[in-house]
Design a protein around this motif. Structure first.
Motif, short mmCIF file in Angstrom:
data_model
loop_
_atom_site.label_atom_id
_atom_site.label_comp_id
_atom_site.label_asym_id
_atom_site.label_seq_id
_atom_site.Cartn_x
_atom_site.Cartn_y
_atom_site.Cartn_z
N ALA A 65 15.65 4.94 -25.43
CA ALA A 65 14.78 4.25 -24.49
C ALA A 65 13.58 3.64 -25.22
CB ALA A 65 14.30 5.21 -23.40
N GLY A 66 13.08 4.34 -26.22
CA GLY A 66 11.95 3.83 -26.98
C GLY A 66 12.28 2.62 -27.81
N ALA A 67 13.54 2.48 -28.16
CA ALA A 67 13.96 1.34 -28.97
C ALA A 67 14.40 0.15 -28.13
CB ALA A 67 15.12 1.76 -29.89
N SER A 68 14.27 0.25 -26.80
CA SER A 68 14.81 -0.79 -25.93
C SER A 68 13.80 -1.88 -25.59
CB SER A 68 15.36 -0.17 -24.64
OG SER A 68 14.29 0.41 -23.88
N GLY A 69 12.63 -1.85 -26.22
CA GLY A 69 11.66 -2.92 -26.00
C GLY A 69 10.89 -2.78 -24.71
N ILE A 70 10.45 -1.59 -24.36
CA ILE A 70 9.73 -1.40 -23.10
C ILE A 70 8.26 -1.72 -23.28
CG2 ILE A 70 11.33 0.44 -22.47
CD1 ILE A 70 8.62 2.19 -22.85
N ASP A 71 7.51 -1.60 -22.19
CA ASP A 71 6.08 -1.92 -22.21
C ASP A 71 5.31 -0.96 -23.10
OD1 ASP A 71 3.92 -3.50 -20.53
OD2 ASP A 71 3.23 -1.43 -20.75
N PRO A 72 4.30 -1.45 -23.84
CA PRO A 72 3.50 -0.58 -24.70
C PRO A 72 2.80 0.56 -23.96
CG PRO A 72 3.13 -2.87 -25.26
CD PRO A 72 3.95 -2.87 -24.01
N ALA A 73 2.57 0.41 -22.66
CA ALA A 73 1.91 1.46 -21.89
C ALA A 73 2.73 2.75 -21.88
CB ALA A 73 1.67 1.00 -20.46
N ALA A 74 4.03 2.64 -21.97
CA ALA A 74 4.89 3.82 -22.01
C ALA A 74 5.29 4.17 -23.43
CB ALA A 74 6.14 3.59 -21.17
N ARG A 75 4.98 3.34 -24.39
CA ARG A 75 5.39 3.58 -25.77
C ARG A 75 4.82 4.87 -26.33
NH1 ARG A 75 9.34 2.07 -28.80
NH2 ARG A 75 9.04 -0.09 -28.15
N ASP A 76 3.54 5.12 -26.07
CA ASP A 76 2.91 6.33 -26.60
C ASP A 76 3.59 7.57 -26.05
OD1 ASP A 76 0.70 7.75 -28.03
OD2 ASP A 76 0.22 8.38 -25.99
N TRP A 77 3.87 7.56 -24.74
CA TRP A 77 4.55 8.71 -24.15
C TRP A 77 5.95 8.88 -24.75
CZ3 TRP A 77 9.13 8.77 -21.27
CH2 TRP A 77 9.51 10.06 -20.85
N LEU A 78 6.68 7.80 -24.90
CA LEU A 78 8.03 7.89 -25.46
C LEU A 78 8.01 8.44 -26.88
CD1 LEU A 78 9.71 4.69 -24.05
CD2 LEU A 78 10.51 7.03 -23.74
N ASP A 79 7.03 8.04 -27.67
CA ASP A 79 6.93 8.57 -29.03
C ASP A 79 6.71 10.08 -29.01
OD1 ASP A 79 7.30 6.06 -30.08
OD2 ASP A 79 5.17 5.69 -30.48
N ARG A 80 5.80 10.52 -28.15
CA ARG A 80 5.52 11.95 -28.07
C ARG A 80 6.71 12.72 -27.48
NH1 ARG A 80 1.85 12.61 -24.39
NH2 ARG A 80 1.40 10.45 -23.86
N ALA A 81 7.35 12.12 -26.48
CA ALA A 81 8.51 12.78 -25.89
C ALA A 81 9.67 12.86 -26.88
CB ALA A 81 8.94 12.03 -24.63
N ALA A 82 9.84 11.82 -27.70
CA ALA A 82 10.90 11.84 -28.71
C ALA A 82 10.68 12.97 -29.70
CB ALA A 82 10.96 10.49 -29.42
N ALA A 83 9.43 13.20 -30.09
CA ALA A 83 9.14 14.30 -31.01
C ALA A 83 9.47 15.64 -30.37
CB ALA A 83 7.67 14.25 -31.43
N ALA A 84 9.13 15.79 -29.09
CA ALA A 84 9.44 17.04 -28.38
C ALA A 84 10.95 17.25 -28.28
CB ALA A 84 8.80 17.03 -27.00
#
Length: 219
Positions: A65-84
């Protein structure tokens, strides 16, 4: 068009939360049964193996999902969620190794094909280019994973293994993002669609695992 964030609850938040409650892992009788002392080790092993096939490989749903080109507003959450979720994959691998071989079950070939189809369906949702779909998929997945973790932690205790790190914060962050998201009606529909279809795959998985447990008990 982008997904914006706002502090006001609303939008599709109630819809997605209701879906998670009604159709997610927490609502599955078989998932709940696996947390009980009466659960058999072969049923536990079967569930852990299936979850590892679907969610144990990189990239996972959140990574895709993080690699699908979504809005930057959700990018930070996706990065943190990916680490988790990276830590969750490591937990799945450890539990699968400790659980031993996959229990012999009638109809194994058909079951394996169904599990692989579920994994492919989830990958398609997470890679969707329909704005909002991948985000809704990832949010619902992380929210539902909190219940999956309850099952995994029970399995770990049964096998005298350490449980995983606390998953409260990643789930809370997903909920916060969902509550803060404000989008157009088409994007909200796409988010709800992604969430609905993701939860349908998990619901189908637990139903399949229940059917496999019943088939083994009938032998």
């Amino acid at each position: 068009m982008t997904i914006a964030l706002d502090k006001r609850p609303g939008g599709c938040v109630d819809t997605i939360l209701a879906m998670v409650a009604a159709d997610g892992t927490a609502a599955s009788p078989h998932a709940r049964a696996l947390t009980q002392p009466s659960a058999t080790l072969r049923d536990i092993a079967d569930a852990v193996h299936a979850l590892c096939v679907i969610h144990g490989a990189f990239p996972g749903i959140v990574d895709q999902a993080g690699a699908s080109g979504i809005d930057p507003a959700a990018r930070d959450w996706l990065d943190r969620a990916a680490a988790a979720m990276s830590a969750e994959r490591a937990l799945l691998v450890r539990l699968t190794a400790a659980a031993g071989p996959l229990p012999s079950t009638p109809g194994q070939a058909a079951s394996q094909a169904a599990i692989l189809a579920q994994r492919n369906a989830l990958e398609m949702l997470a890679r969707s280019d329909r704005l909002g779909c991948a985000t809704g998929t990832a949010i619902a997945f992380v929210l539902d994973w909190a219940a999956v973790r309850g099952v995994l932690d029970s399995c770990a205790r049964r096998m005298a293994l350490p449980t995983g790190d606390d998953f409260t914060q990643p789930a809370a962050a997903a909920l916060a993002l969902l509550r803060a998201t404000r989008a157009s009606a088409p994007v909200e529909r796409a988010m709800a669609f992604g969430a609905q279809q993701m939860l349908a795959q998990h619901r189908g998985l637990w139903q399949l695992l229940k059917a496999r447990a019943t088939a083994r008990s009938d032998l």
